[in-house]
Design a protein around this motif. Structure first.
Motif, PDB file in Angstrom:
ATOM      1  N   THR A 151       0.867  -1.187   0.167  1.00 54.47           N
ATOM      2  CA  THR A 151       0.101   0.149  -0.078  1.00 54.47           C
ATOM      3  C   THR A 151       0.776   1.186   0.060  1.00 54.47           C
ATOM      4  O   THR A 151       1.925   1.349   0.683  1.00 54.47           O
ATOM      5  N   VAL A 152       0.588   2.341  -0.778  1.00 56.34           N
ATOM      6  CA  VAL A 152       1.141   3.384  -0.948  1.00 56.34           C
ATOM      7  C   VAL A 152       0.284   4.434  -0.776  1.00 56.34           C
ATOM      8  O   VAL A 152      -0.740   4.600  -1.554  1.00 56.34           O
ATOM      9  N   ARG A 153       0.501   5.240   0.515  1.00 53.34           N
ATOM     10  CA  ARG A 153      -0.527   6.398   0.694  1.00 53.34           C
ATOM     11  C   ARG A 153       0.021   7.517   0.582  1.00 53.34           C
ATOM     12  O   ARG A 153       1.332   7.648   0.821  1.00 53.34           O
ATOM     13  N   ARG A 205      -8.902   6.604 -16.325  1.00 55.83           N
ATOM     14  CA  ARG A 205      -7.819   6.589 -17.424  1.00 55.83           C
ATOM     15  C   ARG A 205      -6.382   6.550 -16.683  1.00 55.83           C
ATOM     16  O   ARG A 205      -5.378   6.670 -17.670  1.00 55.83           O
ATOM     17  N   LEU A 206      -6.536   6.479 -15.348  1.00 51.66           N
ATOM     18  CA  LEU A 206      -5.152   6.420 -14.862  1.00 51.66           C
ATOM     19  C   LEU A 206      -3.959   5.416 -15.118  1.00 51.66           C
ATOM     20  O   LEU A 206      -2.933   5.911 -15.368  1.00 51.66           O
ATOM     21  N   VAL A 238      -7.141   1.849  -6.911  1.00 50.54           N
ATOM     22  CA  VAL A 238      -6.496   3.165  -6.249  1.00 50.54           C
ATOM     23  C   VAL A 238      -7.981   3.578  -5.662  1.00 50.54           C
ATOM     24  O   VAL A 238      -9.130   3.416  -6.088  1.00 50.54           O
ATOM     25  N   GLN A 239      -7.802   4.312  -4.295  1.00 52.80           N
ATOM     26  CA  GLN A 239      -8.616   5.088  -4.094  1.00 52.80           C
ATOM     27  C   GLN A 239      -8.257   6.534  -3.618  1.00 52.80           C
ATOM     28  O   GLN A 239      -7.197   6.837  -3.272  1.00 52.80           O
ATOM     29  N   PHE A 292      -2.906   3.640  -3.337  1.00 49.91           N
ATOM     30  CA  PHE A 292      -2.683   2.581  -4.246  1.00 49.91           C
ATOM     31  C   PHE A 292      -2.515   1.343  -3.613  1.00 49.91           C
ATOM     32  O   PHE A 292      -1.589   1.457  -2.588  1.00 49.91           O
ATOM     33  N   ARG A 293      -3.137   0.238  -4.031  1.00 45.65           N
ATOM     34  CA  ARG A 293      -2.962  -1.174  -3.153  1.00 45.65           C
ATOM     35  C   ARG A 293      -2.912  -2.235  -4.228  1.00 45.65           C
ATOM     36  O   ARG A 293      -3.406  -2.093  -5.151  1.00 45.65           O
TER      37      ARG A 293
END
Length: 872
Positions: free
Chosen positions: A526-528, A541-542, A580-581, A590-591
């Motif tokens: 997880t990257v916060r 469209r990320l 992604v949230q 991102f997880r």
């Protein structure tokens, strides 16, 4: 079974249909005119059941031939004197013998006695409908009637009646009085009465059982025959409907049957026209011998043959390709008596397969051309980039003017950006071409974390963003098997994006997981961040290639638009998906989850020795003159004795003439390329173990694999930097460590003395490790204190709340970044405190360690805040 007339209303019955369930009631009595022919309905009466049930009964009765029972019933009457009839539930006579004369000529001919017959029949029918197996009823006329149900396939379809007999010897007075009352001729009536048999109650039940069994046996046989014929017709219909050819032959390969598909191929009107013929008699007679051999082989071995491809010549048509399966045809005893075959016309499929094969060959050719183009472009771009980067490093070494050095720094930074762009494009191209292959090597998660931290620490510090790592305690030192390079690439992409889009706050990288079974771990990464967030429309469209999070004309964050697309593809190759949230202004998360097998422990790399490169003889094989010069100077700066060969043939000649400690081999050269030169050098007696390192601008894994297969030990990717070159030499030359070379600060700069006076700070290590100049290093230390100056206070707070994992995480991050900036003493104290926490030390042990670490950090913070500015 007596004559009937309409009874008075007091005896008029209501007939209950289907086992006594009142689905419909009829006011009229059951009427049967025994003089009507069999199979006709008497009295025009209505059906007493619902349409669905009546349809089922009608379907069953239609399958049965009751006519053969008439003769049997007539013979039975001659022997026993008992008339018999089978009447369906709608009062239709299905089978019958003739009746007793007493009933036909007397009781049925008079309305008075007919009422008694109707009452008898009505009562018997009621009992059958109520579910009785056998009913015996003595009517008011003095005779006895009985009935039993006829059940077929579990359905009550009709009733079997017999009667007009006496249970005891007749009472003459009763019949004489009845005859007078009805006006019968006394002599004739007495004569007819004498013909009526006397049957005991036990005997009549046995007779009923016999008759019922006989009727049901005949009905069942007729039903079975009808079903068999129906099944045969259905089977033939099914076989004819099958779009493939179906046939079966006897032991002499004569056709026993086939479907209409075979008949159409043979140009005959009906499949029966082929029965008895062989393949020699049909339009494909030129293949008859082939088919006969196949049939004989299947019948002889008893083994089926499937998916055999064979041609066939239909009548009046071109050759068709058939995929045929043949199985042995066996009788009831399991003996092979023939062969059953089915063929599918695959002419169009075969044509399509041929077209697809040509298309595949063309696509593979195009793919190979694309890969060759990418490899060539990689080489053509990396080679001049290698010159640019190399010259920049050499110039930077000699320049003192700050303005010139700043410009060179900008040149190096843009070269790095160009290299990153090139790597992204090549990575994406490899993924698109399915040519990216993941490694499966063992690695430790803590080593992966340290690598990611060391790379992201500088950009995080430069932006003033806190960078923290939280690894589950049971995973921190876990060893797994996978591709650490690609996994680190994903984390660096996600972490770098998080730092880029975060102006204040924190970027946090978390690793958690659980056992998955069979020696595997499910890892969650997880990257916060607390950055600007991502709009819902942009999230859609990320992960599309060449899409930036900020695509406005005034965007200031940069980026190639490939990092997230590559990361998603790489995670997909590892079996996961990045999710992604995000909320605008609140940050993003991102997880992704992947499952990796556990691996044996990876040994720690041995620390290199401390000798220099004096006397090391290095051969550089490179065809580009400027690249030769750059590599020559880099190696001379490291103390090496360097010789240069311009192509592979010259390199082989040099190796034959002189001994070398290591050879740096370019890949693409005139006359003889690096692979051929390596094979030739490896054939020399003195060069079987000399390290040969590829200098390659090709970024494909298969190119590197070709290097190893040719006998090389490793590779250095272009553009070559002094650090990469030193690392390669350190790996393959034993006991080697190159001292760092940097531009010394002016001796009269007060910042130099101030840095040297700080206890526990190794400024030279900080400068070397982060490749920073003096002014930049001072800024780095200031940012470090601003971000981590309160770390020990946070540790105390976490320990006070019992949050040991959070305290360990803070210390783990502190010790890593402390070493990065050269705060060796602080790193050592943070390491000791972290180890004590991991070991579960009690407060008495932890308190002095916390105090010492706090004091060290406080002293460092005070000294850094007092640092002077660098000299102009």
């Amino acid at each position: 079974m007596t004559d009937r007339a309409d009874p008075p209303p007091s005896v008029r019955p209501r007939l209950f249909v289907r086992g006594g369930k009142a689905e419909r009631m009829r006011e009229a009595p059951l009427r049967v005119d025994w003089k009507l022919p069999c199979g006709t309905s008497a009295g025009g009466r209505e059906s007493g059941s619902d349409p669905a049930q009546a349809a089922v009964r009608a379907e069953l009765l239609a399958l049965i031939d009751f006519s053969q029972l008439n003769g049997i019933f007539e013979n039975f009457l001659e022997v026993t004197g008992l008339p018999i009839s089978i009447i369906d539930l709608d009062a239709r006579v299905l089978a019958s013998s003739r009746w007793q004369r007493l009933c036909l000529d007397f009781h049925r001919a008079n309305p008075i006695t007919l009422a008694g017959c109707i009452q008898s029949d009505t009562e018997l029918s009621r009992r059958m409908e109520a579910g009785s197996d056998c009913a015996i009823y003595q009517c008011v006329n003095g005779l006895t009637d009985c009935a039993t149900p006829l059940v077929i396939e579990g359905v009550h379809v009709a009733n079997l009646f017999t009667g007009q007999f006496l249970l005891d010897e007749p009472d003459p007075d009763f019949f004489r009085r009845q005859g007078r009352r009805c006006g019968f001729d006394e002599a004739a009536y007495s004569e007819a009465l004498a013909e009526v048999p006397v049957v005991s109650r036990d005997r009549i039940q046995a007779i009923l059982k016999l008759l019922r069994g006989l009727a049901q046996q005949i009905a069942s046989q007729s039903l079975a025959n009808a079903k068999l014929e129906s099944t045969r017709r259905v089977l033939q219909t099914v076989i004819d409907t099958i779009p493939h050819t179906v046939f079966w032959k006897d032991a002499q390969s004569r056709y026993l049957g086939c479907n209409r598909a075979v008949a159409r191929m043979a140009a005959v009107a009906d499949p029966e026209d082929i029965i008895g013929k062989t393949d020699y008699d049909l339009p494909w007679r030129e293949l008859a011998e082939l088919y006969r051999r196949q049939d004989a082989r299947v019948m002889a071995t008893g083994v089926a043959e499937h998916h055999r491809l064979e041609p066939v010549h239909p009548a009046g048509g071109s050759v068709r390709w058939m995929e045929t399966s043949k199985v042995p045809l066996r009788d009831a005893q399991g003996q092979v008596v023939g062969v059953l075959g089915m063929s599918q016309d695959i002419t169009e499929r075969k044509r399509t397969e041929e077209e697809l094969a040509h298309a595949k060959e063309a696509a593979e050719h195009a793919n190979r051309a694309k890969s060759a183009f990418l490899a060539t472009m990689s080489h053509e771009i990396r080679t001049p980039l290698h010159v640019i980067v190399g010259l920049a490093h050499l110039l930077r070494r000699d320049l003192i003017d700050p303005v010139h050095r700043q410009r060179l720094d900008q040149l190096c930074a843009n070269s790095d950006h160009l290299l990153a762009l090139l790597n992204d494009v090549l990575d994406f191209s490899k993924i698109e071409a399915d040519r990216l292959i993941l490694d499966h090597t063992p690695f430790r998660l803590d080593a992966l974390v340290d690598q990611v931290r060391s790379t992201l620490a500088r950009p995080a510090l430069e932006k003033g963003v806190a960078l923290t790592f939280a690894v589950a305690p049971d995973l921190r030192y876990a060893t797994v098997q996978g591709d650490p390079l690609r996994l680190a690439q994903v984390l660096l992409n996600l972490g770098g994006n998080a730092i880029k889009f975060t102006d204040r706050g924190e970027v946090r990288i978390e690793i958690d997981g659980r056992p998955e079974g069979r020696g595997r771990l499910r890892l969650r990464f997880t990257v916060r961040d607390t950055g600007i967030g991502i709009a819902p429309a942009d999230r859609q469209r990320l992960f599309q290639p060449f899409t930036q999070g900020d695509s406005s004309p005034t965007r200031s964050r940069g980026g190639t638009g490939l990092g997230l697309a590559i990361s998603q593809r790489l995670v997909g190759l590892m079996g996961g998906t990045i999710k992604v949230q995000s909320r605008l202004g609140k940050g993003s998360r991102f997880r992704f989850d992947i499952v990796l097998p556990r691996a044996a422990e990876v040994p720690e790399p041995a620390a290199p020795g401390c000798t220099d490169l004096g006397g090391r003889r290095i051969l550089v094989v490179e065809d580009h003159p400027l690249a030769q010069e750059i590599l020559f100077e880099m190696l001379e700066d490291l103390g090496c004795e360097v010789e240069v060969a311009s192509d592979g043939a010259e390199a082989v000649a040099c190796a034959q003439a002189y001994p070398y400690d290591l050879i740096l081999m370019d890949m693409q050269m005139p006359r003889m390329d690096g692979l051929a030169a390596t094979r030739a050098i490896r054939a020399l007696p003195d060069y079987r173990s000399v390290p040969i390192i590829a200098l390659t601008a090709n970024a494909f894994a298969e190119d590197r694999r070709r290097c190893l297969e040719a006998g090389m030990n490793g590779h250095v990717g272009k553009p070559v930097t002094p650090a990469a070159l030193t690392a390669a030499l350190a790996q393959w030359l034993p006991d080697l460590d190159s001292p760092a070379r940097g531009t010394p600060a002016p001796p009269d700069d007060p910042l130099v003395d101030a840095l040297a006076a700080i206890p526990g700070l190794d400024a030279s290590r900080g400068l070397r490790g982060s490749r920073l100049e003096l002014a930049e290093y001072r800024t780095l230390l200031v940012r470090f204190i601003a971000m981590h100056g309160e770390d020990i206070a946070r540790v105390r707070e976490r320990l006070g709340d019992g949050e040991l994992d959070e305290a360990r995480t803070i210390l783990h991050n502190l010790k890593g970044i402390s070493g990065f900036v050269g705060a060796a003493s602080l790193a050592a104290r943070a390491t000791a405190l972290h180890a004590a926490l991991r070991a579960g030390a009690d407060p008495a042990t932890l308190d002095p360690l916390v105090h010492a670490c706090d004091a060290e950090l406080g002293a460092l913070a005070e000294a850094v805040r007092a640092l002077p500015l660098p000299a102009a």
